[in-house]
Enzyme design. Structure first.
Site, PDB file in Angstrom:
ATOM      1  N   ASP A  77       0.748  -1.263   0.000  1.00 40.77           N
ATOM      2  CA  ASP A  77       0.000   0.000   0.000  1.00 40.77           C
ATOM      3  C   ASP A  77       0.777   1.313   0.000  1.00 40.77           C
ATOM      4  OD1 ASP A  77      -1.916  -1.921   0.261  1.00 40.77           O
ATOM      5  OD2 ASP A  77      -2.837  -1.086   2.046  1.00 40.77           O
ATOM      6  N   GLU A 128       1.548  -8.418  11.880  1.00 42.30           N
ATOM      7  CA  GLU A 128       1.363  -8.149  10.454  1.00 42.30           C
ATOM      8  C   GLU A 128       2.725  -7.900   9.786  1.00 42.30           C
ATOM      9  OE1 GLU A 128      -1.172  -4.772   9.980  1.00 42.30           O
ATOM     10  OE2 GLU A 128      -1.447  -5.039   7.814  1.00 42.30           O
TER      11      GLU A 128
END
Ligand code: 2M8
Length: 435
Positions: free
Chosen positions: A170, A402
Site C-alpha cells: 500500500d 502483520e
C-alpha cells in the site's frame, strides 16, 4: 517448539475464521475478506482443515463479477470498523459486478491459481482436492482472461494496476514519485485503521487523500477498465502483481494438464505465458540497479527503486539463471547485512526506508514465503534457509504480527511486531514453512 508454534498459528486462524466461510486478516483492523490474504490463508488451512481451506477459496470466487474480475475486498457484513467501506467503494456502479456481494471495484495480486496448486500439494486426499479444483479452476481462468483482455491496453503482455491498494504494498515508497505528480483535494473522513494500530505504523492522512481520489476517478467512470486506463493518475506495471499472474498462469496450465481436456484453455494460457515472461524481462529489468522495478505507465517512466517486490520474480521462475544471480547479489548487498533480518520490504540503503512503517521497510511473512520458495528453486539453499529461519524467529519472538522490524538491534528491549496482531497470513504461512 515447532509443534507449539504450529498450534498457536492454528489458534490464530481458527479465531479469525468467520461463519460466512472466510477468514478475516486481523480482528478489528481488517474485518472482511481480502483477495490475496484468502489465498495465503487457504495454504495454511490446507495443512489441518481441508474443508475450511476449500470454503475460503469458494467464498472468494463466489464474489467474482460477470466479467471475470475478482475484487480485493468482499464486504460480507456491515461492520463499520473499517474505512473506506462498501458505501465508499460502490461496486454496484459497474454493470457486471456481483449482484449478491458488495465489494471494492479494485483487485489484488492474482494468487488464486498457484494457491489451488499448493492446496493439491499439501493435502493427503489428492482425488478429493482435484475434484474441488475441477469445480473452481474455470473461475480462476476467467480471471486471467479478464486481466489479459482488460488490463493491457498496449497489448504488451504486462497488466496494469490502477491503485496502490491493488499492489498489496500500500504505502511503498515506490508510489511517492506518483504522489508527486498528483494534487488531490483534502478529504474529510474518519480513519479507522489508526484506532486499531499506532498511527506511526500506518500511511499518512495525505496519502489516504491520494488513495481516495483515485477511487473517485474510477467511480466517476463506473469502474470501466478502458476509461481507467485512459484517465487514472495511477497506472503501473507492478513486478509483484505480474509475477503473481505468471506464477498462477503456470499453475493453471499444469492443473489443466492433470485434469485433461481443456486444450483451448491451455493454448491460450501458454501463449500469454511466453509473451508475458519475455515482456517482463525486457521492460521491468533495470540493469544498472541489478533488479526488477515498477513501470509508471501513466508517466511513461520506470520507477527506479528496489523493494521486496523486485525479488518476487524468483518465485515465478522469470529470471534466467544468470539474471537470478545478479538479483540475489543485489538483495544480499542492500538487504542482507548481518545486522538485519531478511527481507525488508524496501531498500534499507534508500533515504525513504522506514523500518517501522508498514510497506516502507518492515519484513512481511508473505513476501518471505515467496522469496524462500523462489530462492530454493534457483538453488540458493543457504539464503533460502536464512529467510525461513528469520521468519520463524521473528514470529516466535514477537508474535503473529502483520509486519516486523528488519533491524536486529532496534535499541528497544520491549520490541514487538507492528500493525495488526494475530494476523492470519503470518500464521498460515508459518504453518506451511514449518511443515
Ligand atoms: C493492507 O491493505 C488494506 C487495503 O487493502 C488496508 O490497509 O486497509 C495491505 O497490507 C494489503 O496487502 C492486505 O491485503 C490488507 C489486508 O491484510 O491490508
Amino acid at each position: 517448539m515447532k509443534e507449539n508454534l504450529i498450534h498457536r498459528a492454528i489458534d490464530v486462524l481458527d479465531a479469525n475464521f468467520q461463519e460466512g466461510g472466510f477468514t478475516i486478516p486481523s480482528k478489528g483492523l481488517y474485518p472482511f475478506q481480502w483477495k490475496w490474504d484468502s489465498g495465503f490463508i487457504a495454504i495454511g488451512l490446507a495443512h489441518y482443515n481441508t474443508d475450511h481451506a476449500k470454503k475460503e477459496i469458494e467464498t472468494l470466487l463466489n464474489a467474482q463479477w460477470d466479467n471475470g474480475f475478482i475484487p480485493h475486498i468482499v464486504f460480507h457484513t456491515d461492520d463499520d470498523s473499517y474505512f473506506p467501506g462498501h458505501d465508499f467503494h460502490r461496486s454496484d456502479l459497474h454493470p457486471l459486478s456481483s449482484k449478491k456481494y458488495k465489494s471494492t471495484g479494485m483487485t489484488q495480486p492474482p494468487v488464486t491459481g498457484f494457491v489451488l496448486q499448493d492446496m493439491l500439494r499439501i493435502v493427503e486426499d489428492k482425488e478429493d482436492m482435484l475434484d474441488f479444483i475441477k469445480g473452481q479452476i474455470d473461475k480462476v481462468y476467467d480471471n486471467h482472461v479478464y486481466f489479459y483482455e482488460n488490463r493491457d491496453p498496449q497489448n504488451e503482455g504486462l497488466v496494469y494496476i490502477y491503485h496502490n491498494w491493488e499492489s498489496g504494498t500500500d504505502n511503498s515508497p515506490v508510489w511517492d514519485d506518483i504522489w508527486d505528480t498528483m494534487n488531490p483535494p483534502e478529504y474529510t473522513f474518519e480513519r479507522k485503521d489508526t484506532t486499531h494500530v499506532d498511527a506511526s505504523e500506518r500511511p499518512s492522512k495525505r496519502e489516504y487523500d491520494h488513495y481516495l481520489y483515485i477511487i473517485d476517478i474510477a467511480k466517476q467512470n463506473n469502474y470501466d477498465d478502458a476509461k481507467i486506463a485512459e484517465l487514472s493518475p495511477f497506472l503501473v506495471q507492478d513486478p509483484l502483481f505480474n509475477a503473481m499472474l505468471i506464477k498462477s498462469n503456470q499453475a493453471l496450465i499444469e492443473l489443466y494438464e492433470i485434469i485433461g481436456g481443456n486444450d483451448d484453455k491451455i493454448t491460450y494460457l501458454k501463449k500469454n505465458q511466453e509473451r508475458s515472461i519475455a515482456a517482463f524481462n525486457q521492460k521491468l529489468w533495470d540493469a544498472e540497479l541489478g533488479a526488477y522495478v515498477h513501470y509508471d505507465l501513466r508517466n511513461n517512466t520506470p520507477i527506479r527503486h528496489v523493494s521486496s517486490s523486485s525479488f518476487s520474480p524468483l518465485f515465478a521462475a522469470i529470471p534466467s539463471k544468470e539474471r537470478a544471480e545478479v538479483l540475489v547479489n543485489t538483495m544480499m548487498e542492500r538487504f542482507g547485512g548481518d545486522d538485519k533480518y531478511l527481507c525488508a520490504s524496501f531498500d534499507p540503503t534508500n533515504d525513504r526506508f522506514n523500518p517501522r512503517k508498514y510497506w516502507r521497510g518492515p519484513v512481511w511473512i508473505n513476501m518471505n514465503w515467496m522469496l524462500y520458495r523462489g530462492l530454493k528453486e534457483y538453488g540458493y539453499t543457504d539464503i533460502a534457509e536464512r529467510v525461513k529461519n528469520d521468519s520463524i524467529e521473528l514470529v516466535e519472538r514477537d508474535g503473529f504480527f502483520e509486519y516486523f522490524d528488519c533491524r536486529k538491534d532496534t535499541g528497544d528491549e520491549t520490541r514487538k511486531g507492528y500493525g495488526g496482531d494475530n494476523f492470519s497470513w503470518s500464521a498460515a504461512l508459518i504453518i506451511d514453512l514449518l511443515k
